[in-house]
Design an enzyme around this catalytic site. Structure first.
Site, PDB file in Angstrom:
ATOM      1  N   ALA A  66       0.834  -1.209   0.000  1.00  0.00           N
ATOM      2  CA  ALA A  66       0.000   0.000   0.000  1.00  0.00           C
ATOM      3  C   ALA A  66       0.863   1.251   0.000  1.00  0.00           C
ATOM      4  CB  ALA A  66      -0.890  -0.003   1.231  1.00  0.00           C
ATOM      5  N   GLY A  67       0.319   2.319  -0.566  1.00  0.00           N
ATOM      6  CA  GLY A  67       1.000   3.606  -0.543  1.00  0.00           C
ATOM      7  C   GLY A  67       1.706   3.925  -1.837  1.00  0.00           C
ATOM      8  N   PHE A  68       1.854   2.933  -2.709  1.00  0.00           N
ATOM      9  CA  PHE A  68       2.526   3.177  -3.993  1.00  0.00           C
ATOM     10  C   PHE A  68       1.515   3.732  -4.989  1.00  0.00           C
ATOM     11  CE2 PHE A  68       4.661   2.632  -7.926  1.00  0.00           C
ATOM     12  CZ  PHE A  68       6.017   2.650  -7.629  1.00  0.00           C
ATOM     13  N   LYS A  70      -1.728   4.967  -4.346  1.00  0.00           N
ATOM     14  CA  LYS A  70      -2.713   5.338  -3.319  1.00  0.00           C
ATOM     15  C   LYS A  70      -4.099   5.544  -3.912  1.00  0.00           C
ATOM     16  CE  LYS A  70       0.528   7.604  -0.150  1.00  0.00           C
ATOM     17  NZ  LYS A  70       0.227   7.122   1.189  1.00  0.00           N
ATOM     18  N   ASN A 115       9.376   8.046   4.988  1.00  0.00           N
ATOM     19  CA  ASN A 115       8.258   8.845   4.476  1.00  0.00           C
ATOM     20  C   ASN A 115       7.365   9.311   5.605  1.00  0.00           C
ATOM     21  OD1 ASN A 115       5.231   7.787   4.282  1.00  0.00           O
ATOM     22  ND2 ASN A 115       6.562   5.982   4.339  1.00  0.00           N
ATOM     23  N   ARG A 116       6.819  10.514   5.383  1.00  0.00           N
ATOM     24  CA  ARG A 116       5.743  10.997   6.270  1.00  0.00           C
ATOM     25  C   ARG A 116       4.645  11.602   5.387  1.00  0.00           C
ATOM     26  NH1 ARG A 116      10.175  14.114   7.908  1.00  0.00           N
ATOM     27  NH2 ARG A 116      10.369  16.129   6.853  1.00  0.00           N
ATOM     28  N   MET A 117       4.176  10.754   4.462  1.00  0.00           N
ATOM     29  CA  MET A 117       3.198  11.228   3.469  1.00  0.00           C
ATOM     30  C   MET A 117       1.920  11.729   4.154  1.00  0.00           C
ATOM     31  SD  MET A 117       4.997  10.605   0.796  1.00  0.00           S
ATOM     32  CE  MET A 117       3.915  10.878  -0.580  1.00  0.00           C
ATOM     33  N   PHE A 119      -1.183   9.949   4.452  1.00  0.00           N
ATOM     34  CA  PHE A 119      -2.434   9.522   3.794  1.00  0.00           C
ATOM     35  C   PHE A 119      -2.956  10.556   2.797  1.00  0.00           C
ATOM     36  CE2 PHE A 119      -3.975   6.582   7.531  1.00  0.00           C
ATOM     37  CZ  PHE A 119      -2.950   5.701   7.239  1.00  0.00           C
ATOM     38  N   SER A 188       0.225   3.088  10.314  1.00  0.00           N
ATOM     39  CA  SER A 188       1.083   4.119   9.718  1.00  0.00           C
ATOM     40  C   SER A 188       1.491   5.110  10.793  1.00  0.00           C
ATOM     41  CB  SER A 188       0.349   4.853   8.597  1.00  0.00           C
ATOM     42  OG  SER A 188       0.285   4.035   7.473  1.00  0.00           O
ATOM     43  N   ASN A 190       2.327   8.159  10.396  1.00  0.00           N
ATOM     44  CA  ASN A 190       2.236   9.555   9.962  1.00  0.00           C
ATOM     45  C   ASN A 190       0.886  10.216  10.158  1.00  0.00           C
ATOM     46  OD1 ASN A 190       4.967   9.417   9.078  1.00  0.00           O
ATOM     47  ND2 ASN A 190       4.235   8.215   7.345  1.00  0.00           N
ATOM     48  N   THR A 191      -0.046   9.513  10.777  1.00  0.00           N
ATOM     49  CA  THR A 191      -1.319  10.117  11.162  1.00  0.00           C
ATOM     50  C   THR A 191      -1.333  10.111  12.685  1.00  0.00           C
ATOM     51  OG1 THR A 191      -2.471   9.402   9.173  1.00  0.00           O
ATOM     52  CG2 THR A 191      -3.852   9.854  11.092  1.00  0.00           C
ATOM     53  N   LYS A 226      -3.259  -4.717   9.083  1.00  0.00           N
ATOM     54  CA  LYS A 226      -1.844  -4.412   8.830  1.00  0.00           C
ATOM     55  C   LYS A 226      -1.224  -3.824  10.092  1.00  0.00           C
ATOM     56  CE  LYS A 226       1.325  -2.212   5.626  1.00  0.00           C
ATOM     57  NZ  LYS A 226       1.489  -1.562   4.333  1.00  0.00           N
ATOM     58  N   ASN A 255       4.133  -2.766   8.471  1.00  0.00           N
ATOM     59  CA  ASN A 255       4.248  -1.401   7.969  1.00  0.00           C
ATOM     60  C   ASN A 255       5.686  -0.885   8.184  1.00  0.00           C
ATOM     61  OD1 ASN A 255       3.414   1.252   7.124  1.00  0.00           O
ATOM     62  ND2 ASN A 255       1.359   0.689   7.757  1.00  0.00           N
ATOM     63  N   THR A 256       5.888   0.401   8.062  1.00  0.00           N
ATOM     64  CA  THR A 256       7.214   1.009   8.287  1.00  0.00           C
ATOM     65  C   THR A 256       7.489   1.104   9.794  1.00  0.00           C
ATOM     66  OG1 THR A 256       6.157   3.164   8.226  1.00  0.00           O
ATOM     67  CG2 THR A 256       7.139   2.399   6.183  1.00  0.00           C
ATOM     68  N   GLY A 309      11.160  -4.757   3.457  1.00  0.00           N
ATOM     69  CA  GLY A 309      12.535  -5.010   3.057  1.00  0.00           C
ATOM     70  C   GLY A 309      12.741  -6.183   2.133  1.00  0.00           C
TER      71      GLY A 309
HETATM   72  C1  LIG Z   1       6.263   6.396   0.496  1.00  0.00           C
HETATM   73  C2  LIG Z   1       5.528   5.300   1.210  1.00  0.00           C
HETATM   74  C3  LIG Z   1       4.166   5.425   1.425  1.00  0.00           C
HETATM   75  C4  LIG Z   1       3.478   4.425   2.098  1.00  0.00           C
HETATM   76  N1  LIG Z   1       2.135   4.561   2.290  1.00  0.00           N
HETATM   77  C5  LIG Z   1       1.451   3.583   2.911  1.00  0.00           C
HETATM   78  C6  LIG Z   1       0.055   3.692   3.088  1.00  0.00           C
HETATM   79  O1  LIG Z   1      -0.581   4.649   2.659  1.00  0.00           O
HETATM   80  N2  LIG Z   1      -0.576   2.689   3.759  1.00  0.00           N
HETATM   81  C7  LIG Z   1       0.079   1.583   4.225  1.00  0.00           C
HETATM   82  O2  LIG Z   1      -0.548   0.706   4.818  1.00  0.00           O
HETATM   83  N3  LIG Z   1       1.404   1.460   4.066  1.00  0.00           N
HETATM   84  C8  LIG Z   1       2.095   2.417   3.412  1.00  0.00           C
HETATM   85  N4  LIG Z   1       3.444   2.286   3.241  1.00  0.00           N
HETATM   86  C9  LIG Z   1       4.136   1.104   3.801  1.00  0.00           C
HETATM   87  C10 LIG Z   1       4.376   0.028   2.742  1.00  0.00           C
HETATM   88  O3  LIG Z   1       3.181  -0.459   2.210  1.00  0.00           O
HETATM   89  C11 LIG Z   1       5.189  -1.142   3.332  1.00  0.00           C
HETATM   90  O4  LIG Z   1       4.387  -1.841   4.244  1.00  0.00           O
HETATM   91  C12 LIG Z   1       6.462  -0.695   4.032  1.00  0.00           C
HETATM   92  O5  LIG Z   1       7.115   0.311   3.288  1.00  0.00           O
HETATM   93  C13 LIG Z   1       7.445  -1.850   4.239  1.00  0.00           C
HETATM   94  O6  LIG Z   1       7.794  -2.447   3.020  1.00  0.00           O
HETATM   95  P1  LIG Z   1       9.128  -2.090   2.199  1.00  0.00           P
HETATM   96  O7  LIG Z   1      10.276  -2.213   3.138  1.00  0.00           O
HETATM   97  O8  LIG Z   1       9.166  -3.087   1.081  1.00  0.00           O
HETATM   98  O9  LIG Z   1       8.968  -0.705   1.712  1.00  0.00           O
HETATM   99  C14 LIG Z   1       4.161   3.274   2.564  1.00  0.00           C
HETATM  100  C15 LIG Z   1       5.538   3.158   2.327  1.00  0.00           C
HETATM  101  C16 LIG Z   1       6.210   4.138   1.655  1.00  0.00           C
HETATM  102  C17 LIG Z   1       7.695   3.978   1.420  1.00  0.00           C
END
Ligand SMILES: Cc1cc2nc3c(=O)[nH]c(=O)nc-3n(C[C@H](O)[C@H](O)[C@H](O)COP(=O)(O)O)c2cc1C
Length: 350
Positions: A66-68, A70, A115-117, A119, A188, A190-191, A226, A255-256, A309
């Site tokens: 998610a988040g790629f 959106k 990231n601190r997008m 949502f 997340s 960032n909210t 998640k 998540n992150t 990762g």
């Molecule tokens: C720029 C960015 C935006 C993201 N936006 C969301 C989001 O809106 N919702 C969500 O559940 N996870 C979001 N994630 C988290 C990713 O879906 C993923 O769970 C996390 O980055 C760990 O995977 P990775 O190490 O492969 O990036 C975002 C990650 C990144 C880098």
């Protein structure tokens, strides 16, 4: 080849490059036979790749986190890149702009992103309409193994945690006809306050309400939760208890992270970036460990999608070995390029 593109891309602002690259891909996919050519070269082939998970048929086990995408704006292009599934969102009931820019940063030495997008998204109505059009136009009913779509849902920044359950319910209802599964995002960073919803009582209220709504639909859709990689063992145990108690369809791990431990990037550079969720290599082991913990503690009773990762087939295999049924890439896609799915699948198929 992508190494060269990456060098050039990395000279520019990460968020601007993200949009540029996806729009470039869109142009490629639109020229005559463009999508067919992309599909031919990048969509993995191999009969050992198919996965049946929660009554859904995945053409391969590699999805996009998610988040790629959106706003569900690039599904055609992502399908041509071979993804087995794409999780759109996080979608909130109302459109929102997200945090101030810059809000996406690279840590190349760590193969990571921060990231601190916040949502940023077009809101549930617009996104539901876009998904509806995509499904109709693409004639997806006729496809043998279409790409699976997950709907990742969240709450608006202005909604209090007490009212959050209602935001999840609104998004659930609006997207229900157009997605194959749901991901409830309470993780997340960032909210403000969102991660507090991972506490058992708050979670129970949100998830039970969705389960009730789901039961009232002609076709129920799987609902997964998640979680963050920063939960304490006690919090993880609470999630496990709840998942078993309410028969949750599955968990997405993870998540992150808000941790900045063990980074190679100098501390001053990291501090300068400021708050946000860290993704990529620094979360690989952390998320695998949680997959393993939950899989073992539940004797495999709770289906798992792993995220965190994953850059190559070895990373994917580690997650599958730890107990996940499917994997998602995100940061790996930025570092490894558009052939990441075909590369991972080629090795997994062997
Ligand atoms: C720029 C960015 C935006 C993201 N936006 C969301 C989001 O809106 N919702 C969500 O559940 N996870 C979001 N994630 C988290 C990713 O879906 C993923 O769970 C996390 O980055 C760990 O995977 P990775 O190490 O492969 O990036 C975002 C990650 C990144 C880098």
């Amino acid at each position: 080849m992508y190494q060269l593109f990456r060098k050039i891309f990395f000279l520019f602002d990460p968020e601007a490059v993200h949009h540029f690259a996806m729009n470039y891909l869109r142009i490629l996919a639109k020229i005559p036979f463009g999508k067919n050519i992309l599909t031919f070269f990048l969509t993995p082939k191999g009969k050992n790749l198919k996965v049946r998970f929660l009554n859904m048929n995945f053409r391969n086990p590699v999805g996009l986190g998610a988040g790629f995408d959106k706003n569900a704006a690039y599904l055609n292009e992502l399908e041509a890149l071979g993804f087995g599934f794409v999780e759109i969102g996080t979608v909130t009931p109302l459109a929102q702009a997200g945090n101030e820019k810059p809000r996406l940063f690279r840590l190349p030495k760590d193969k990571a992103l921060v990231n601190r997008m916040g949502f940023n998204n077009d809101g549930a109505d617009v996104i539901a309409e876009r998904l509806k059009n995509w499904r109709e136009k693409e004639g997806r009913q006729n496809k043998k193994l279409p790409m699976i779509i997950g709907g990742n849902i969240g709450k608006n920044k202005v909604t209090t945690n007490e009212e959050a359950w209602n935001d999840y319910a609104i998004c659930f209802n609006k997207l229900h006809p157009y997605v194959d599964y749901f991901a409830v995002n309470v993780s997340s960073p960032n909210t403000p306050g969102l991660r507090e919803l991972q506490e058992k009582d708050s979670l129970k209220k949100i998830l039970l309400n969705l389960a009730m709504m789901n039961n009232g639909k002609a076709v129920a859709k799987p609902v997964l939760l998640k979680i963050a990689p920063d939960l304490t063992p006690a919090q993880l145990d609470d999630v496990i208890d709840l998942a078993l108690e309410i028969k949750l369809d599955g968990i997405i791990i993870s998540n992150t992270t808000i941790s900045r431990e063990g980074l190679i990037t100098p501390a001053e550079e990291v501090e300068k970036i400021g708050a946000g969720g860290l993704s990529g290599k620094p979360v690989t082991e952390k998320s695998t460990a949680i997959v393993k913990y939950i899989f073992e503690k539940t004797n495999g009773q709770v289906p798992i999608i792993a995220s965190g990762g994953i850059f190559n087939a070895r990373d994917a295999r580690e997650k599958l070995k730890a107990g996940a049924s499917l994997v998602q890439v995100w940061t790996g896609f930025i570092y490894e390029g558009p052939a990441i799915v075909s590369k991972i699948c080629k090795k997994l198929n062997q």
